[in-house]
Scaffold this motif. Structure first.
Motif, PDB file in Angstrom:
ATOM      1  N   GLU A   2       0.750  -7.870  -9.332  1.00 24.61           N
ATOM      2  CA  GLU A   2       1.776  -7.984  -8.257  1.00 24.61           C
ATOM      3  C   GLU A   2       1.087  -7.163  -7.204  1.00 24.61           C
ATOM      4  O   GLU A   2       0.655  -6.096  -7.438  1.00 24.61           O
ATOM      5  CB  GLU A   2       3.220  -7.961  -8.562  1.00 24.61           C
ATOM      6  N   ILE A   3       1.096  -7.546  -5.820  1.00 24.15           N
ATOM      7  CA  ILE A   3       1.006  -6.685  -4.650  1.00 24.15           C
ATOM      8  C   ILE A   3       1.912  -5.520  -4.521  1.00 24.15           C
ATOM      9  O   ILE A   3       3.211  -5.852  -4.615  1.00 24.15           O
ATOM     10  CB  ILE A   3       0.831  -7.633  -3.271  1.00 24.15           C
ATOM     11  N   THR A   4       1.419  -4.409  -4.350  1.00 21.98           N
ATOM     12  CA  THR A   4       2.211  -3.266  -3.899  1.00 21.98           C
ATOM     13  C   THR A   4       1.647  -2.591  -2.542  1.00 21.98           C
ATOM     14  O   THR A   4       0.622  -2.838  -2.188  1.00 21.98           O
ATOM     15  CB  THR A   4       1.975  -2.319  -4.797  1.00 21.98           C
ATOM     16  N   LEU A   5       2.768  -2.478  -1.581  1.00 23.08           N
ATOM     17  CA  LEU A   5       2.564  -1.751  -0.335  1.00 23.08           C
ATOM     18  C   LEU A   5       2.877  -0.451  -0.322  1.00 23.08           C
ATOM     19  O   LEU A   5       3.943  -0.150  -0.553  1.00 23.08           O
ATOM     20  CB  LEU A   5       3.431  -2.786   0.698  1.00 23.08           C
ATOM     21  N   ILE A   6       1.863   0.513  -0.235  1.00 21.56           N
ATOM     22  CA  ILE A   6       1.961   1.660   0.030  1.00 21.56           C
ATOM     23  C   ILE A   6       2.420   1.875   1.567  1.00 21.56           C
ATOM     24  O   ILE A   6       1.685   2.027   2.476  1.00 21.56           O
ATOM     25  CB  ILE A   6       0.523   2.709  -0.311  1.00 21.56           C
ATOM     26  N   ILE A   7       3.525   2.599   1.804  1.00 24.72           N
ATOM     27  CA  ILE A   7       4.170   2.680   3.090  1.00 24.72           C
ATOM     28  C   ILE A   7       4.135   4.020   3.831  1.00 24.72           C
ATOM     29  O   ILE A   7       4.041   4.830   2.811  1.00 24.72           O
ATOM     30  CB  ILE A   7       5.703   2.098   3.305  1.00 24.72           C
ATOM     31  N   ASP A   8       3.731   3.913   4.981  1.00 22.69           N
ATOM     32  CA  ASP A   8       3.491   5.211   5.807  1.00 22.69           C
ATOM     33  C   ASP A   8       4.150   5.365   6.981  1.00 22.69           C
ATOM     34  O   ASP A   8       4.236   6.212   7.985  1.00 22.69           O
ATOM     35  CB  ASP A   8       2.240   5.602   5.865  1.00 22.69           C
ATOM     36  N   ASP A   9       5.082   4.100   7.302  1.00 17.58           N
ATOM     37  CA  ASP A   9       5.713   4.388   8.570  1.00 17.58           C
ATOM     38  C   ASP A   9       6.822   3.145   8.519  1.00 17.58           C
ATOM     39  O   ASP A   9       6.815   2.023   7.973  1.00 17.58           O
ATOM     40  CB  ASP A   9       4.877   3.635   9.738  1.00 17.58           C
ATOM     41  N   CYS A  26       7.248  -2.081  -2.682  1.00 19.88           N
ATOM     42  CA  CYS A  26       6.764  -1.141  -1.827  1.00 19.88           C
ATOM     43  C   CYS A  26       6.968   0.216  -2.507  1.00 19.88           C
ATOM     44  O   CYS A  26       7.940   0.462  -3.286  1.00 19.88           O
ATOM     45  CB  CYS A  26       7.736  -1.241  -0.503  1.00 19.88           C
ATOM     46  N   LEU A  27       6.300   1.055  -2.071  1.00 22.45           N
ATOM     47  CA  LEU A  27       6.274   2.379  -2.618  1.00 22.45           C
ATOM     48  C   LEU A  27       5.845   3.385  -1.521  1.00 22.45           C
ATOM     49  O   LEU A  27       5.035   3.356  -0.784  1.00 22.45           O
ATOM     50  CB  LEU A  27       5.137   2.512  -3.813  1.00 22.45           C
ATOM     51  N   ALA A  28       6.812   4.405  -1.425  1.00 24.51           N
ATOM     52  CA  ALA A  28       6.750   5.655  -0.530  1.00 24.51           C
ATOM     53  C   ALA A  28       6.563   6.799  -1.368  1.00 24.51           C
ATOM     54  O   ALA A  28       7.421   7.273  -1.925  1.00 24.51           O
ATOM     55  CB  ALA A  28       7.946   5.501   0.414  1.00 24.51           C
ATOM     56  N   TRP A  29       5.274   7.483  -1.271  1.00 23.86           N
ATOM     57  CA  TRP A  29       4.938   8.671  -1.773  1.00 23.86           C
ATOM     58  C   TRP A  29       5.827   9.848  -1.192  1.00 23.86           C
ATOM     59  O   TRP A  29       6.494   9.560  -0.093  1.00 23.86           O
ATOM     60  CB  TRP A  29       3.527   8.997  -1.631  1.00 23.86           C
ATOM     61  N   ALA A  30       5.701  11.117  -1.620  1.00 19.69           N
ATOM     62  CA  ALA A  30       6.635  12.225  -1.437  1.00 19.69           C
ATOM     63  C   ALA A  30       6.687  12.199   0.228  1.00 19.69           C
ATOM     64  O   ALA A  30       7.688  12.313   0.654  1.00 19.69           O
ATOM     65  CB  ALA A  30       6.026  13.262  -1.981  1.00 19.69           C
ATOM     66  N   VAL A  65      -2.247  -2.247   1.612  1.00 18.95           N
ATOM     67  CA  VAL A  65      -1.857  -3.174   0.434  1.00 18.95           C
ATOM     68  C   VAL A  65      -2.582  -2.380  -0.685  1.00 18.95           C
ATOM     69  O   VAL A  65      -3.669  -2.314  -0.586  1.00 18.95           O
ATOM     70  CB  VAL A  65      -2.388  -4.626   0.503  1.00 18.95           C
ATOM     71  N   GLU A  66      -2.023  -2.482  -1.818  1.00 23.10           N
ATOM     72  CA  GLU A  66      -2.823  -1.908  -2.933  1.00 23.10           C
ATOM     73  C   GLU A  66      -2.419  -3.046  -4.471  1.00 23.10           C
ATOM     74  O   GLU A  66      -1.392  -3.216  -4.407  1.00 23.10           O
ATOM     75  CB  GLU A  66      -2.188  -0.614  -3.563  1.00 23.10           C
TER      76      GLU A  66
END
Length: 238
Positions: free
Chosen positions: A153-160, A120-124, A146-147
């Motif tokens: 590997e799947i990466t999830l760009i989280i926003d919540d 998982c990745l959470a931008w600024a 999903v990115e």
């Protein structure tokens, strides 16, 4: 104690788990009394010690809530397509906060349940908003896009992000507190009401009082409607 026994064996003492010396129990074997760990703490300590869960997963205690929310296991998204929004639940591990080339702080971590784990990745913007709960060993429900690239590997760009315990408290309609039989009931009641009065919300509070001859009565504390939280639960238990 186990470490000491192993060292004894390394020095040539044959009886690895000897508990008696000269016919009497050795003082070294007398372990102190200790409070039992909760399921969550047991799971986290197992993971820290051996790298995986042995007896339980910390998330199991919230399986009903996760099912009610319609959240699927992470493994069910193995073939998910890039761009799809998903919601998953699990425990944070391998958390890392980093700075981007522009100097903004973001984070990368793993979210894992009993079935699998996902990067998982959470931008600024998201990290600044949810940084208080984005920590190792926290149980979360996260939502994002999903990115993924072919063969990677799947990466999830989280926003919540929400703590699972917060969701439990949001869904809770009532709290029942059973008072123990003691001569300090008045003092306990005063402390309890004072604590509960600091939290305002929509959850009803019931007081269960043990009377004589095995009789008990359950009373709605009508003026008290609270908002549950981890901190409040801990203070009530204490």
């Amino acid at each position: 104690q186990g470490q000491k026994a192993w060292e004894n064996k390394e020095r040539g003492q044959d009886d690895l788990f000897a508990t008696f010396e000269n016919g009497e129990e050795s003082d070294d074997q007398e372990l102190p009394e200790a409070k039992a760990w909760s399921d969550k703490e047991l799971a986290m300590r197992e993971k820290a010690s051996v790298g995986f869960y042995l007896s339980t997963h910390a998330q199991e205690a919230y399986s009903r809530v996760i099912d009610d929310l319609g959240i699927k296991d992470i493994s069910s998204y193995a073939d998910v397509q890039p761009g799809v929004r998903i919601k998953i639940a699990g425990m944070v591990s391998k958390f890392q906060a980093k700075h981007s080339k522009k100097g903004n702080l973001f984070c990368i971590f793993r979210l894992e349940d009993q079935s699998n784990q996902v990067k998982c990745l959470a931008w600024a913007e998201a990290y600044n908003k949810f940084s208080s709960v984005l920590v190792d060993e926290e149980l979360l429900v996260v939502e994002g896009r999903v990115e993924s690239n072919e063969g990677q590997e799947i990466t999830l760009i989280i926003d919540d992000v929400k703590k699972i315990t917060d969701i439990v408290f949001e869904k809770t309609a009532s709290l029942t507190i059973t008072l123990p039989k003691s001569s300090d009931d008045d003092e306990i009641m005063e402390d309890m009401v004072s604590l509960l009065s600091k939290s305002n919300g929509g959850c009803n509070v019931y007081i269960n009082v043990e009377l004589e001859n095995g009789v008990s009565t359950k009373v709605l504390a009508e003026p008290l409607r609270i908002a549950g939280s981890d901190d409040l639960e801990l203070e009530l238990k204490e």
